[in-house]
Design a protein around this motif. Structure first.
Motif, mmCIF file in Angstrom:
data_model
loop_
_atom_site.group_PDB
_atom_site.id
_atom_site.type_symbol
_atom_site.label_atom_id
_atom_site.label_comp_id
_atom_site.label_asym_id
_atom_site.label_seq_id
_atom_site.Cartn_x
_atom_site.Cartn_y
_atom_site.Cartn_z
ATOM 1 N N PRO A 145 5.450 9.958 -3.293
ATOM 2 C CA PRO A 145 4.572 9.682 -4.426
ATOM 3 C C PRO A 145 4.366 8.180 -4.665
ATOM 4 N N PRO A 146 3.249 7.807 -5.318
ATOM 5 C CA PRO A 146 2.968 6.390 -5.573
ATOM 6 C C PRO A 146 4.037 5.687 -6.403
ATOM 7 N N SER A 147 4.750 6.439 -7.232
ATOM 8 C CA SER A 147 5.769 5.846 -8.105
ATOM 9 C C SER A 147 6.955 5.281 -7.335
ATOM 10 N N LEU A 148 7.029 5.550 -6.044
ATOM 11 C CA LEU A 148 8.109 4.968 -5.235
ATOM 12 C C LEU A 148 8.017 3.449 -5.184
ATOM 13 N N TYR A 149 6.833 2.918 -5.435
ATOM 14 C CA TYR A 149 6.695 1.457 -5.452
ATOM 15 C C TYR A 149 7.605 0.858 -6.525
ATOM 16 N N ILE A 150 7.476 1.330 -7.759
ATOM 17 C CA ILE A 150 8.306 0.772 -8.834
ATOM 18 C C ILE A 150 9.760 1.201 -8.676
ATOM 19 N N TYR A 181 15.079 1.520 0.520
ATOM 20 C CA TYR A 181 15.140 2.073 -0.832
ATOM 21 C C TYR A 181 14.068 3.129 -1.107
ATOM 22 N N THR A 182 13.219 3.398 -0.124
ATOM 23 C CA THR A 182 12.117 4.339 -0.364
ATOM 24 C C THR A 182 11.964 5.425 0.699
ATOM 25 N N CYS A 183 12.435 5.196 1.919
ATOM 26 C CA CYS A 183 12.034 6.035 3.058
ATOM 27 C C CYS A 183 12.340 7.522 2.875
ATOM 28 N N ARG A 184 13.508 7.874 2.379
ATOM 29 C CA ARG A 184 13.862 9.297 2.297
ATOM 30 C C ARG A 184 13.161 10.023 1.147
ATOM 31 N N ASP A 185 12.586 9.266 0.216
ATOM 32 C CA ASP A 185 11.804 9.872 -0.866
ATOM 33 C C ASP A 185 10.314 9.866 -0.567
ATOM 34 N N ASP A 186 9.919 9.185 0.499
ATOM 35 C CA ASP A 186 8.509 8.967 0.808
ATOM 36 C C ASP A 186 8.006 10.014 1.804
ATOM 37 N N ASN A 188 5.363 10.130 3.256
ATOM 38 C CA ASN A 188 4.601 9.508 4.346
ATOM 39 C C ASN A 188 5.497 8.922 5.431
ATOM 40 N N HIS A 189 6.793 8.897 5.191
ATOM 41 C CA HIS A 189 7.706 8.230 6.126
ATOM 42 C C HIS A 189 8.424 9.252 7.006
ATOM 43 N N LYS A 190 8.677 8.871 8.241
ATOM 44 C CA LYS A 190 9.314 9.783 9.196
ATOM 45 C C LYS A 190 10.746 10.140 8.806
ATOM 46 N N LYS A 191 11.366 9.324 7.951
ATOM 47 C CA LYS A 191 12.739 9.603 7.524
ATOM 48 C C LYS A 191 12.804 10.393 6.213
ATOM 49 N N TYR A 192 11.657 10.875 5.761
ATOM 50 C CA TYR A 192 11.623 11.639 4.507
ATOM 51 C C TYR A 192 12.527 12.866 4.589
ATOM 52 N N ILE A 193 13.273 13.087 3.502
ATOM 53 C CA ILE A 193 14.123 14.275 3.388
ATOM 54 C C ILE A 193 13.830 14.938 2.049
ATOM 55 N N ASP A 194 13.414 16.166 2.082
ATOM 56 C CA ASP A 194 13.121 16.899 0.853
ATOM 57 C C ASP A 194 14.412 17.121 0.064
ATOM 58 N N GLY A 195 14.350 16.856 -1.228
ATOM 59 C CA GLY A 195 15.507 17.093 -2.081
ATOM 60 C C GLY A 195 16.580 16.028 -1.996
ATOM 61 N N SER A 196 16.186 14.787 -1.757
ATOM 62 C CA SER A 196 17.167 13.699 -1.703
ATOM 63 C C SER A 196 17.889 13.558 -3.041
ATOM 64 N N PRO A 198 20.465 11.203 -5.794
ATOM 65 C CA PRO A 198 20.672 9.811 -6.196
ATOM 66 C C PRO A 198 21.631 9.080 -5.255
ATOM 67 N N LEU A 199 21.350 7.807 -5.058
ATOM 68 C CA LEU A 199 22.194 6.894 -4.275
ATOM 69 C C LEU A 199 22.179 7.184 -2.776
ATOM 70 N N TRP A 200 21.198 7.916 -2.282
ATOM 71 C CA TRP A 200 21.159 8.249 -0.854
ATOM 72 C C TRP A 200 21.054 7.005 0.028
ATOM 73 N N TYR A 201 20.575 5.892 -0.506
ATOM 74 C CA TYR A 201 20.303 4.673 0.266
ATOM 75 C C TYR A 201 21.530 3.777 0.408
ATOM 76 N N LEU A 202 22.639 4.153 -0.208
ATOM 77 C CA LEU A 202 23.847 3.319 -0.143
ATOM 78 C C LEU A 202 24.712 3.689 1.057
#
Length: 202
Positions: A145-150, A181-186, A188-196, A198-202
């Motif tokens: 979603p576009p809100s991933l920017y913020i 900080y965005t790929c698994r929620d995006d 459009n990204h090849k690393k997207y994972i449905d149902g990520s 919190p803190l998946w990026y750490l």
């Protein structure tokens, strides 16, 4: 209130009507959907244009922007670096739909001397900016979603060891937050994972 309830308020907001979202002794957040836009915003669709307003201590209301919450959060984590994960988790939970006032409860017994506004206002503004990008974003977004920017910037400001000056220069230079900080929620990204979670990026 949670994301779905707040989104419904945004969708149903009548033109030229102030809708109070948060009230305390010192702060007020309200929404406004103006029926007539200034020339500066003539490209916006009045039907999906929502303005977020903040009033503090009875002073003149103003429209806060993303930098306000980003700097506020950076000040808090700079004062309390031991709360980095707690802040990240709270604002991830807001992004994933939780009521902001519920998400920040674990943080409310800490004393913060470095901040811009109250933690409650920062949390609610974060939710409203997320909804604002989902509901009223015009044009093509790099994110789905576009809100991933913020949200990407929120994560980066809290998690990064860079000083505020450097981080502000980057966002004001129209750059995007680091992809970590965005790929698994995006979607459009090849690393997207449905149902990520919190803190998946750490």
């Amino acid at each position: 209130m949670n994301y779905d309830k707040m989104f419904s308020i945004v969708e149903d907001l009548p033109f030229d009507t102030e809708e109070d979202i948060y009230l305390s002794k010192r702060e007020r957040i309200y929404l406004l959907r103006p029926s007539v836009l200034s020339k500066k915003y003539s490209s916006y669709d009045p039907k999906t244009n929502i303005q977020v307003w903040l009033e503090e201590d009875g002073k003149r209301p103003f429209k806060p922007n993303h930098l306000r919450i980003l700097i506020d959060l950076k000040l808090r984590v700079r004062e309390h670096p031991e709360l980095r994960y707690e802040l990240l988790e709270a604002f991830d939970r807001i992004f994933y739909g939780e009521d902001p006032l519920v998400a920040i409860k674990p943080l409310q017994h800490y004393a913060f001397n470095q901040h811009i506004g109250s933690l409650e206002v920062t949390a609610i503004l974060a939710q409203l900016f997320i909804i604002e990008q989902e509901y009223g974003f015009n044009g093509d977004s790099n994110y789905n979603p576009p809100s991933l920017y913020i949200q990407g910037w929120i994560r980066y400001f809290i998690d990064s060891d860079y000083e505020i000056d450097i981080l502000c220069r980057r966002i004001c230079g129209n750059s995007t937050p680091p992809v970590k900080y965005t790929c698994r929620d995006d979607k459009n990204h090849k690393k997207y994972i449905d149902g990520s979670k919190p803190l998946w990026y750490l």
